[in-house]
Design an enzyme around this catalytic site. Structure first.
Site, PDB file in Angstrom:
ATOM      1  N   HIS A   8       0.827  -1.210   0.000  1.00 24.34           N
ATOM      2  CA  HIS A   8       0.000   0.000   0.000  1.00 24.34           C
ATOM      3  C   HIS A   8       0.861   1.260   0.000  1.00 24.34           C
ATOM      4  CE1 HIS A   8       1.049   0.810   4.175  1.00 24.34           C
ATOM      5  NE2 HIS A   8       0.919  -0.499   4.370  1.00 24.34           N
ATOM      6  N   GLY A   9       0.220   2.405  -0.242  1.00 24.40           N
ATOM      7  CA  GLY A   9       0.893   3.703  -0.195  1.00 24.40           C
ATOM      8  C   GLY A   9       1.179   4.138   1.232  1.00 24.40           C
ATOM      9  N   GLN A  10       1.904   5.227   1.335  1.00 19.65           N
ATOM     10  CA  GLN A  10       2.345   5.748   2.635  1.00 19.65           C
ATOM     11  C   GLN A  10       1.180   6.229   3.502  1.00 19.65           C
ATOM     12  OE1 GLN A  10       4.144   9.788   3.350  1.00 19.65           O
ATOM     13  NE2 GLN A  10       6.025   8.571   3.331  1.00 19.65           N
ATOM     14  N   THR A  11       1.355   6.038   4.812  1.00 22.87           N
ATOM     15  CA  THR A  11       0.434   6.568   5.824  1.00 22.87           C
ATOM     16  C   THR A  11       1.226   7.521   6.718  1.00 22.87           C
ATOM     17  OG1 THR A  11       0.910   4.911   7.510  1.00 22.87           O
ATOM     18  CG2 THR A  11      -0.777   4.328   5.862  1.00 22.87           C
ATOM     19  N   TRP A  13       1.645   7.126   9.841  1.00 22.49           N
ATOM     20  CA  TRP A  13       2.466   6.294  10.719  1.00 22.49           C
ATOM     21  C   TRP A  13       3.728   5.826   9.995  1.00 22.49           C
ATOM     22  CZ3 TRP A  13      -0.347   2.584  14.600  1.00 22.49           C
ATOM     23  CH2 TRP A  13      -1.070   3.351  15.530  1.00 22.49           C
ATOM     24  N   ASN A  14       3.644   5.548   8.678  1.00 19.19           N
ATOM     25  CA  ASN A  14       4.861   5.211   7.936  1.00 19.19           C
ATOM     26  C   ASN A  14       5.849   6.368   8.009  1.00 19.19           C
ATOM     27  OD1 ASN A  14       3.019   3.643   5.249  1.00 19.19           O
ATOM     28  ND2 ASN A  14       4.049   2.608   6.932  1.00 19.19           N
ATOM     29  N   GLN A  20       2.825  -0.150  12.310  1.00 16.24           N
ATOM     30  CA  GLN A  20       1.385  -0.140  12.030  1.00 16.24           C
ATOM     31  C   GLN A  20       0.712  -1.470  12.298  1.00 16.24           C
ATOM     32  OE1 GLN A  20       0.096   2.916   8.618  1.00 16.24           O
ATOM     33  NE2 GLN A  20       1.313   1.266   7.928  1.00 16.24           N
ATOM     34  N   GLU A  81      -1.964  -7.298   7.019  1.00 18.91           N
ATOM     35  CA  GLU A  81      -0.662  -7.181   7.669  1.00 18.91           C
ATOM     36  C   GLU A  81      -0.581  -7.998   8.952  1.00 18.91           C
ATOM     37  OE1 GLU A  81       2.383  -7.079   7.579  1.00 18.91           O
ATOM     38  OE2 GLU A  81       2.914  -4.962   7.322  1.00 18.91           O
ATOM     39  N   HIS A 138       0.656  -5.712   2.376  1.00 22.12           N
ATOM     40  CA  HIS A 138       1.405  -4.992   3.400  1.00 22.12           C
ATOM     41  C   HIS A 138       2.851  -5.472   3.466  1.00 22.12           C
ATOM     42  CE1 HIS A 138      -2.481  -3.453   4.783  1.00 22.12           C
ATOM     43  NE2 HIS A 138      -2.907  -4.654   4.461  1.00 22.12           N
TER      44      HIS A 138
END
Length: 184
Positions: A8-11, A13-14, A20, A81, A138
């Site tokens: 997935h793309g960035q969050t 929290w990333n 996460q 994840e 994930h």
């Protein structure tokens, strides 16, 4: 049968370097743009897009599918994840201070994660026979699954990094691992 798992793309929290796991953290704007960019640069070889049920994976799947001119079809909880238990939401230094042995209370065991990931690949293959599948998943699941089926270690999986698995004579193997992520 080939299935490409893509992270997935960035969050937020990333970007904050927080663990996460199974916590359902949404994409941030950077993650959305990463997904759009990846959707424009991925080869046009997929028939369907699917994902883990976590919001960051579902939204990434929708953005990728829109760019690829495809539809997202269902979710697969087996490619969710790894749960990191009590370590979720903590940074690397916090985790090492609390659990220097990296045995986080409530963490899903690695062998259970890999077994779940294999079941996920099998179910995706059974749900989409003969189709080329892009499945948004994930980082820890993809990395540990790839390590297990290839028998070799690998670096962490970056946001929007694809790893392709192929079933040969009833077993899965990694057939394509790019040298670098599509976007950092």
């Amino acid at each position: 049968m080939q299935i490409t798992l893509i992270r997935h793309g960035q969050t937020d929290w990333n970007s904050q370097r927080k663990l996460q796991g199974a916590t359902d953290i949404p994409l941030n704007e950077t993650g959305r743009e990463q997904a759009r960019t990846a959707g424009r640069t991925l080869p046009r070889e997929f028939d369907v897009v699917t994902s883990s049920p976590l919001g960051r994976a579902r939204e990434t799947a929708e953005l990728l599918a829109a760019e690829l001119g495809l539809t997202v079809v269902g979710t697969h909880p087996e490619i969710t994840e790894r749960s990191f238990g009590e370590a979720e939401g903590k940074t690397g230094p916090e985790v090492l201070e609390l659990w220097p042995d990296r045995n986080y209370p409530g963490m899903e065991p690695q062998d259970a994660l890999v077994a779940r990931g294999i079941v996920g690949l099998d179910r995706i293959a059974a749900t989409h026979p003969g189709e080329r599948v892009l499945a948004v998943s994930h980082g820890a699941l993809i990395r540990l699954l790839a390590e297990d089926v290839s028998g070799t270690g690998r670096e962490p999986v970056a946001n929007l990094e694809p790893v392709t698995f192929e079933r040969v004579e009833g077993s899965w193997r990694v057939v394509a691992t790019p040298d670098a992520a599509l976007s950092a």
